[in-house]
Design an enzyme around this catalytic site. Structure first.
Site, PDB file in Angstrom:
ATOM      1  N   SER A 184       0.452   3.875  -6.706  1.00  0.00           N
ATOM      2  CA  SER A 184       1.090   2.736  -6.190  1.00  0.00           C
ATOM      3  C   SER A 184       2.675   2.594  -6.447  1.00  0.00           C
ATOM      4  O   SER A 184       3.247   2.317  -5.447  1.00  0.00           O
ATOM      5  CB  SER A 184       0.498   1.509  -6.445  1.00  0.00           C
ATOM      6  OG  SER A 184       0.460   1.642  -8.209  1.00  0.00           O
ATOM      7  N   HIS A 213      -4.316   2.397  -2.112  1.00  0.00           N
ATOM      8  CA  HIS A 213      -3.091   2.885  -1.081  1.00  0.00           C
ATOM      9  C   HIS A 213      -3.406   4.173  -0.130  1.00  0.00           C
ATOM     10  O   HIS A 213      -2.508   4.627   0.418  1.00  0.00           O
ATOM     11  CB  HIS A 213      -1.951   3.316  -1.887  1.00  0.00           C
ATOM     12  CG  HIS A 213      -1.371   2.063  -2.708  1.00  0.00           C
ATOM     13  ND1 HIS A 213      -0.639   1.138  -2.095  1.00  0.00           N
ATOM     14  CD2 HIS A 213      -1.600   1.596  -3.809  1.00  0.00           C
ATOM     15  CE1 HIS A 213      -0.266   0.156  -2.842  1.00  0.00           C
ATOM     16  NE2 HIS A 213      -0.818   0.547  -3.990  1.00  0.00           N
ATOM     17  N   LYS A 245      -4.537  -3.789   1.404  1.00  0.00           N
ATOM     18  CA  LYS A 245      -3.403  -3.033   1.627  1.00  0.00           C
ATOM     19  C   LYS A 245      -3.265  -2.724   3.168  1.00  0.00           C
ATOM     20  O   LYS A 245      -3.133  -3.688   3.926  1.00  0.00           O
ATOM     21  CB  LYS A 245      -3.256  -1.730   0.857  1.00  0.00           C
ATOM     22  CG  LYS A 245      -3.489  -2.297  -0.670  1.00  0.00           C
ATOM     23  CD  LYS A 245      -2.221  -2.416  -1.444  1.00  0.00           C
ATOM     24  CE  LYS A 245      -2.467  -3.360  -2.656  1.00  0.00           C
ATOM     25  NZ  LYS A 245      -2.837  -2.710  -3.817  1.00  0.00           N
TER      26      LYS A 245
HETATM   27  C1  LIG Z   1      -3.214  -3.217  -5.388  1.00  0.00           C
HETATM   28  C2  LIG Z   1      -3.852  -2.245  -6.327  1.00  0.00           C
HETATM   29  C3  LIG Z   1      -5.149  -2.932  -7.150  1.00  0.00           C
HETATM   30  C4  LIG Z   1      -5.327  -4.376  -7.141  1.00  0.00           C
HETATM   31  O1  LIG Z   1      -5.903  -4.845  -5.786  1.00  0.00           O
HETATM   32  P1  LIG Z   1      -5.884  -6.124  -5.606  1.00  0.00           P
HETATM   33  O2  LIG Z   1      -6.908  -6.347  -4.394  1.00  0.00           O
HETATM   34  O3  LIG Z   1      -4.478  -6.434  -5.152  1.00  0.00           O
HETATM   35  O4  LIG Z   1      -6.135  -6.845  -6.656  1.00  0.00           O
HETATM   36  C5  LIG Z   1      -5.788  -1.799  -7.803  1.00  0.00           C
HETATM   37  N1  LIG Z   1      -5.227  -0.515  -7.700  1.00  0.00           N
HETATM   38  C6  LIG Z   1      -4.144  -0.174  -6.932  1.00  0.00           C
HETATM   39  C7  LIG Z   1      -3.990   1.319  -6.880  1.00  0.00           C
HETATM   40  C8  LIG Z   1      -3.602  -0.957  -6.368  1.00  0.00           C
HETATM   41  O5  LIG Z   1      -2.352  -0.330  -5.686  1.00  0.00           O
END
Ligand SMILES: *Cc1c(COP(=O)(O)O)cnc(C)c1O
Length: 401
Positions: A184, A213, A245
């Site tokens: 991320s 991602h 995302k």
């Molecule tokens: C954003 C993210 C999460 C968390 O997801 P949310 O739905 O925002 O709580 C988990 N793992 C990764 C790699 C992320 O980038």
């Protein structure tokens, strides 16, 4: 100590921690953004990689879902919180990820932090990439607190030799390999093909990946890093991902065999004891999956944008990572320097995030630029020009960037 003294000591301790962070240039505060239809800055910091958060089909699905189900699920999934909208979405995401089944979670953080401790058992060894997402790390920490004799080992970022050595060292134990598939903060990819090959060599290893991602972006159909690396999903034991995302919505899922998801429904406290996400949100997520599957042009547009940003920044003399990704970083090192770049970009009408420790290791503060299929060529060009101007004025530019 009187009651008031106690309260004061508590407050002083908190205040001290906050002021230490402020001194180090590490205090964080939210920026309030206007609605996206009236933006005062071009956003190069969000995760809306395909621009789906404002897609009219998805908005309509959300509205129709609210008309049908109201705004809340009003209970956890195992009580009365399950609707057809949830079960349809679970089936659709499982089909999309080519697994037997899927189970939904209110958020990615909740999924990782509660599924990992539920899956682990005493005596397990957890091998985790050094740069894994905080939610994975918290899940692992909780697992080590709940079960006896768990070894938690971090391997150097994407270092497959290190992973192999650790697998060899723990040849007799059950091993769970946990990794982001696209990291991320760095934007690079975990070499899933090698990870799967390593797993196959071990007597008893399991692989858990986080596709937050990667979903919607990587692979010919946007199925994620698994598709990008041409791996059969059956070789990955747990595939977790989010709707928050590239799908532009909210919530998360965990995919696997029927046994895995049935187990998760019965043993994961974050699933059992939490209110189900709103059915209307499930309707929106389903619509987003349909849009994604019917619009490969969005992924192509995103790739064109990625290539444009990278080639322009290189041309302007910026040192960039060797790979091209929808997440791009410009390493600045010093926290305040990163903040100054963020501020100057904001003054010029761009929102780009300065990422600082503890999100990234000390002395690696950076700008993190995220791209969307919704960005225009002009917007990308303008960002590059602004970055170039700021770099020209940067007196601390003895550190090469
Ligand atoms: C954003 C993210 C999460 C968390 O997801 P949310 O739905 O925002 O709580 C988990 N793992 C990764 C790699 C992320 O980038």
């Amino acid at each position: 100590m009187t009651k008031d003294d106690k309260k004061n000591t508590f407050s002083i301790t908190l205040h001290k921690k906050l002021s230490d962070r402020e001194t180090a240039g590490l205090l964080r505060r939210e920026t309030v953004f206007p609605p996206t239809h009236a933006p005062d800055r071009i956003n190069f910091a969000g995760n809306d990689y395909l621009g789906l958060s404002h897609h009219h089909d998805i908005i309509n699905a959300f509205k129709n879902g609210i008309d049908r189900y109201g705004v809340s699920s009003c209970a956890s999934r195992l009580i009365t919180g399950t609707t057809e909208a949830h079960t349809i979405l679970e089936r659709e995401i499982a089909v999309f990820k080519q697994t037997e089944s899927a189970v939904l979670f209110a958020s990615g953080f909740q999924a990782n932090s509660s599924v990992i401790p539920a899956l682990c058992r005493s005596g397990d060894v957890i091998l985790s990439d050094y740069l894994n997402h905080a939610s994975l790390i918290d899940g692992i920490r909780l697992a080590t607190a709940l079960h006896r004799n768990i070894q938690f080992k971090r391997y150097r970022h994407i270092d497959m030799q290190h992973l192999k050595e650790l697998l060899h060292e723990y040849a007799d134990r059950r091993v769970i390999i946990i990794t982001d598939s696209v990291f991320s903060m760095e934007g690079d990819y975990a070499p899933l093909d090698t990870i799967v090959a390593c797993k196959e060599q071990h007597r008893n290893a399991i692989v858990y990946i986080d596709e937050a991602h990667a979903t919607g972006i990587l692979g010919a159909h946007g199925r994620g890093a698994i598709e990008h690396f041409g791996i059969s999903p059956q070789h990955i034991d747990i595939i977790m991902g989010t709707f928050s995302k590239a799908l532009g919505c909210f919530g998360a899922y965990v995919c696997g065999t029927n046994t895995v998801t049935e187990y998760i429904r019965n043993f994961t406290r974050g699933y059992i004891y939490s209110t189900a996400f709103p059915p209307a949100q499930a309707c929106a997520c389903s619509a987003a999956l349909h849009v994604l599957q019917n619009n490969s042009s969005l992924r192509i547009r995103l790739r064109t944008n990625i290539h444009r940003l990278h080639s322009q920044l290189r041309h302007l003399g910026f040192t960039l990572p060797s790979f091209e990704s929808h997440i791009t970083t410009i390493l600045l090192g010093d926290n305040n320097r990163a903040l100054a770049y963020q501020k100057k970009l904001a003054e010029r009408g761009f929102h780009v995030s300065a990422i600082r420790p503890p999100t990234v290791p000390p002395n690696t503060a950076r700008l993190r630029i995220t791209l969307s299929a919704a960005h225009t060529a002009d917007e990308i060009d303008a960002l590059c020009t602004a970055l170039h101007e700021i770099k020209q004025d940067d007196k601390s530019n003895d550190t090469q960037i």
